[in-house]
Design a protein around this motif. Sequence first.
Motif, PDB file in Angstrom:
ATOM      1  N   GLN A  41      -3.668   0.701  -0.819  1.00 20.76           N
ATOM      2  CA  GLN A  41      -3.707   2.263  -0.550  1.00 20.76           C
ATOM      3  C   GLN A  41      -4.352   3.037  -1.707  1.00 20.76           C
ATOM      4  OE1 GLN A  41      -3.274   3.106   2.796  1.00 20.76           O
ATOM      5  NE2 GLN A  41      -3.847   5.034   2.176  1.00 20.76           N
ATOM      6  N   VAL A  42      -3.787   2.603  -2.785  1.00 21.66           N
ATOM      7  CA  VAL A  42      -4.408   3.259  -3.830  1.00 21.66           C
ATOM      8  C   VAL A  42      -5.743   3.073  -4.269  1.00 21.66           C
ATOM      9  CG1 VAL A  42      -4.425   3.440  -6.573  1.00 21.66           C
ATOM     10  CG2 VAL A  42      -2.026   3.304  -5.168  1.00 21.66           C
ATOM     11  N   ALA A  43      -6.381   1.960  -3.989  1.00 24.22           N
ATOM     12  CA  ALA A  43      -7.692   1.770  -4.126  1.00 24.22           C
ATOM     13  C   ALA A  43      -8.651   2.533  -3.227  1.00 24.22           C
ATOM     14  CB  ALA A  43      -7.914  -0.060  -3.988  1.00 24.22           C
ATOM     15  N   ALA A  44      -7.844   2.550  -1.794  1.00 24.95           N
ATOM     16  CA  ALA A  44      -8.671   3.232  -0.985  1.00 24.95           C
ATOM     17  C   ALA A  44      -8.884   4.559  -1.073  1.00 24.95           C
ATOM     18  CB  ALA A  44      -8.141   2.995   0.504  1.00 24.95           C
ATOM     19  N   VAL A  45      -7.669   5.434  -1.755  1.00 28.30           N
ATOM     20  CA  VAL A  45      -7.796   6.682  -2.214  1.00 28.30           C
ATOM     21  C   VAL A  45      -8.796   6.880  -3.191  1.00 28.30           C
ATOM     22  CG1 VAL A  45      -6.358   8.409  -3.123  1.00 28.30           C
ATOM     23  CG2 VAL A  45      -5.296   7.136  -1.241  1.00 28.30           C
TER      24      VAL A  45
END
Length: 91
Positions: A41-45
Amino acid sequence: MSHTLKDQKKLLARVRRIKGQTESLEKALVGGEECLKVLQQVAAVRGAINGLMSELLEGHIREHLMNPHASEQERNADMEQIITVVRSYMK
């Protein structure tokens, strides 16, 4: 007219997707999701923010640095401001 006003609908859609992604990230953290899911999720953000920055930068360069009506002094001043922002972003 600012290029952000011309593309406002598209840019706001991106920001709203980012907002949804960050809310999902918060829920994952609060809910104790698995580490890998949180990292994804951090990578997507981060990817979404990078995409937004890229789009804004491109629009600014095209609108301001490539403006045939701007003086060389105005373009140089704008270029220095862009460099400052990019350096700040890259930290």
